[in-house]
Design an enzyme around this catalytic site. Structure first.
Site, short mmCIF file in Angstrom:
data_model
loop_
_atom_site.label_atom_id
_atom_site.label_comp_id
_atom_site.label_asym_id
_atom_site.label_seq_id
_atom_site.Cartn_x
_atom_site.Cartn_y
_atom_site.Cartn_z
N GLU A 144 8.59 4.36 1.70
CA GLU A 144 9.65 5.06 1.72
C GLU A 144 10.50 5.11 0.62
O GLU A 144 10.91 3.80 -0.16
CB GLU A 144 10.51 4.18 2.94
N TYR A 191 16.01 11.72 1.13
CA TYR A 191 15.49 10.57 1.95
C TYR A 191 13.83 11.33 2.04
O TYR A 191 13.73 12.45 2.15
CB TYR A 191 15.75 10.41 3.13
#
Length: 388
Positions: free
Chosen positions: A197, A109
């Site tokens: 993101e 991530y």
């Protein structure tokens, strides 16, 4: 402003951020051609809506043949995709992204956002790719690694190296990850994004580091500097009333309650919603009509509020600083008459010419309840709900 995944990836490509090769599709028939153009045994067919959790809702599927690609495109296009971010009504899928499959060794991530507590950008990384960052923060906060970015210096290479090291990368993976992190922050910074993101960020079996998914949001106040990005707005993906409010120059956000709120000033609007909840009610919206509220803006505010069938009462809370309360009072009376408002309307006006405004409202031949203060207004709007 939000944009689609395929649009975010086009922006990332401009900044040399590695992303899989893919094509936008708006008709299932071209899926077979796209499959052959991508040249991989596996392709990913991905619904394009402004919401996360698409895979769990059936909006992301793997196709292993041209026939499967066409079949999946037909099944996804036009579907009402329901995810944890869309609500039970879901969102209709009008376009797809079909992209090459990659051999994944690890899922990570990576995200960049403004940390309002420090006033600095923060870049976050985690070994738990594919999971929601909020869930990681709640259950395993030690697995989130952060680097705060100095606003004068920008992101430094040593910070990217430190994150790559904490992710357990080495060799060519480490080198590629450092380049990826620096490029992502540059894309975020130079486009005035409010969020970038990558989830998941994948490491392939041959050591490449790539954005398998991409989400970017942008600061509306900076879109004047980025007309190319402003053109990416998809009004079909936005709440229709919120889009209309933006055209009026009003700030409106739809909520799930039954008390329509019309307030001037964002801070006062937040306080108004808080005190409605404290009194036992539920706000149906956030609506800031601005510091210079007029009869015209009050009328437009009524238009927006009354679009919501859940609204059972309206609370108007205006502080007259620049604007005069007597003018607002006349605007409220005019709007209620013209629109045939049938739900209870509670009005609290304070500030410039507030006493004159109270007299105007009291003399009006329409059903408006005048409140003495904000606490009184909240109590009266909840009482009006309970009388129904």
């Amino acid at each position: 402003m939000k944009i689609h995944e395929y649009q975010a990836k086009e922006i990332l490509r401009r900044f040399k951020v590695p992303v899989p090769k893919g094509f936008l599709v708006q008709g299932a028939a071209v899926a077979e051609e796209i499959y052959h153009r991508l040249g991989t045994a596996v392709v990913i067919v991905k619904a394009q809506i402004h919401a996360g959790g698409r895979g769990k809702g059936g909006g992301v599927r793997i196709a292993r043949s041209p026939k499967e690609a066409v079949q999946m495109a037909r099944e996804i296009l036009g579907m009402q995709l329901v995810t944890h971010q869309t609500g039970p009504e879901g969102k209709q899928v009008n376009r797809l992204l079909i992209e090459q499959g990659v051999e994944i060794a690890r899922e990570l991530y990576l995200g960049v956002v403004l940390d309002r507590s420090t006033g600095r950008d923060v870049i976050m990384a985690s070994t738990e790719g594919g999971m929601e960052i909020e869930k990681i923060a709640s259950e395993n906060p030690e697995l989130i690694f952060k680097e705060n970015i100095h606003p004068g210096l920008g992101m430094r290479p040593y910070q990217a190296r430190r994150l790559a090291f904490k992710l357990g990368l080495s060799g060519v993976q480490f080198k590629n990850a450092v380049s990826f992190i620096l490029a992502l922050y540059k894309a975020y910074s130079e486009t005035d994004a409010s969020l970038a993101e990558i989830n998941p960020l994948v490491v392939t079996t041959d050591g490449e580091v790539m954005a398998l998914d991409a989400k970017m949001n942008f600061d509306d106040n900076a879109l004047g500097r980025h007309p190319d990005i402003a053109q990416l707005r998809d009004a079909e993906e936005e709440e229709p009333t919120e889009a209309e409010a933006a055209q009026y120059g009003l700030n409106y956000i739809k909520l799930d309650g039954n008390v329509g709120c019309m307030v001037n000033g964002a801070g006062l609007a937040m306080a108004t919603m808080d005190i409605i909840k404290l009194a036992g009610g539920e706000p149906a919206n956030f609506l800031d009509v601005g510091g210079t509220a007029s009869a015209e803006t009050v009328g437009k505010g009524f238009n927006l509020i009354l679009r919501d069938p859940n609204v059972r009462a309206i609370l108007i809370n205006i502080f007259g600083g620049i604007v005069r309360c007597d003018r607002v009072a006349n605007g409220v009376i005019q709007a209620v008459k013209e629109r045939g408002v049938t739900v209870p309307v509670i009005v609290r006006l304070d500030g410039t010419n507030a006493s004159e405004a109270a007299e105007i409202l009291a003399a009006a031949d329409i059903d408006i309840t005048v409140a003495d203060n904000l606490e009184d207004a909240a109590g009266k709007v909840v009482a009006a709900l309970n009388r129904e």
